[in-house]
Design a protein around this motif. Structure first.
Motif, short mmCIF file in Angstrom:
data_model
loop_
_atom_site.label_atom_id
_atom_site.label_comp_id
_atom_site.label_asym_id
_atom_site.label_seq_id
_atom_site.Cartn_x
_atom_site.Cartn_y
_atom_site.Cartn_z
N LEU A 1 0.83 -1.21 0.00
CA LEU A 1 0.00 0.00 0.00
C LEU A 1 0.86 1.25 0.00
CD1 LEU A 1 -2.80 1.31 0.13
CD2 LEU A 1 -2.68 1.09 2.62
N ALA A 2 1.94 1.24 0.76
CA ALA A 2 2.83 2.41 0.83
C ALA A 2 3.44 2.73 -0.53
CB ALA A 2 3.93 2.17 1.86
N LEU A 3 3.86 1.71 -1.24
CA LEU A 3 4.45 1.93 -2.56
C LEU A 3 3.41 2.46 -3.55
CD1 LEU A 3 6.73 -1.22 -2.85
CD2 LEU A 3 7.45 1.15 -2.49
N LYS A 4 2.22 1.89 -3.51
CA LYS A 4 1.18 2.31 -4.44
C LYS A 4 0.61 3.68 -4.11
CE LYS A 4 0.11 -2.30 -5.93
NZ LYS A 4 -0.68 -3.48 -5.77
N ALA A 5 0.58 4.03 -2.81
CA ALA A 5 0.06 5.34 -2.40
C ALA A 5 1.17 6.39 -2.31
CB ALA A 5 -0.64 5.21 -1.05
N ARG A 6 2.41 5.97 -2.54
CA ARG A 6 3.57 6.85 -2.51
C ARG A 6 3.75 7.57 -1.18
NH1 ARG A 6 4.75 9.38 -8.24
NH2 ARG A 6 4.93 7.41 -9.32
N TRP A 7 3.76 6.78 -0.10
CA TRP A 7 3.99 7.33 1.23
C TRP A 7 5.45 7.69 1.39
CZ3 TRP A 7 1.40 2.97 4.57
CH2 TRP A 7 0.03 2.99 4.38
N SER A 8 5.71 8.53 2.39
CA SER A 8 7.09 8.85 2.74
C SER A 8 7.70 7.67 3.50
CB SER A 8 7.13 10.09 3.63
OG SER A 8 6.56 9.81 4.90
N ILE A 9 9.01 7.64 3.58
CA ILE A 9 9.71 6.58 4.33
C ILE A 9 9.29 6.64 5.80
CG2 ILE A 9 11.97 5.76 5.10
CD1 ILE A 9 11.56 5.20 2.20
#
Length: 114
Positions: A73-81
């Motif tokens: 989900l983080a990769l697809k939603a482009r979350w910060s580290i």
């Protein structure tokens, strides 16, 4: 031109599957962690280690799958580290996975990044 509302709607539709998978694993991990916490209390307060044999393994398995779903989900939603790491750590503190799940769900549905 694509309006920002239309772009947000498209983004939330493409994140629907990963968000649902994350939410299911966040709840499962949270419940398993609460069971593990109860098992620790029973083991050391009541000298009853029986629950430890399955609670630890159950939480461990759910947490590993939770990590995969959260990173997906983080990769697809482009979350910060930083946001990604905080969400990943939420599965290690009792009740925090439930709080993080609500915050993540609201942010993803609004189209905001973490």
């Amino acid at each position: 031109m694509v309006s920002s509302t239309e772009g947000t709607a498209k983004a939330s539709v493409s994140l629907k599957g990963p968000l649902l998978r994350y939410r299911v694993l966040a709840y499962a991990t949270g419940v398993a962690l609460l069971c593990l916490t109860a098992a620790f209390i029973l083991k050391y307060a009541a000298d009853s280690p029986g629950m430890m044999s399955w609670a630890g393994v159950t939480h461990g398995v759910f947490y590993m799958v939770y990590l995969v779903m959260a990173v997906d989900l983080a990769l697809k939603a482009r979350w910060s580290i930083k946001g990604t790491i905080l969400v990943l750590l939420a599965g290690t503190i009792p009740f925090l996975s439930f709080v993080a799940e609500r915050a993540v769900t609201h942010r993803v549905q609004e189209g905001r990044k973490l």
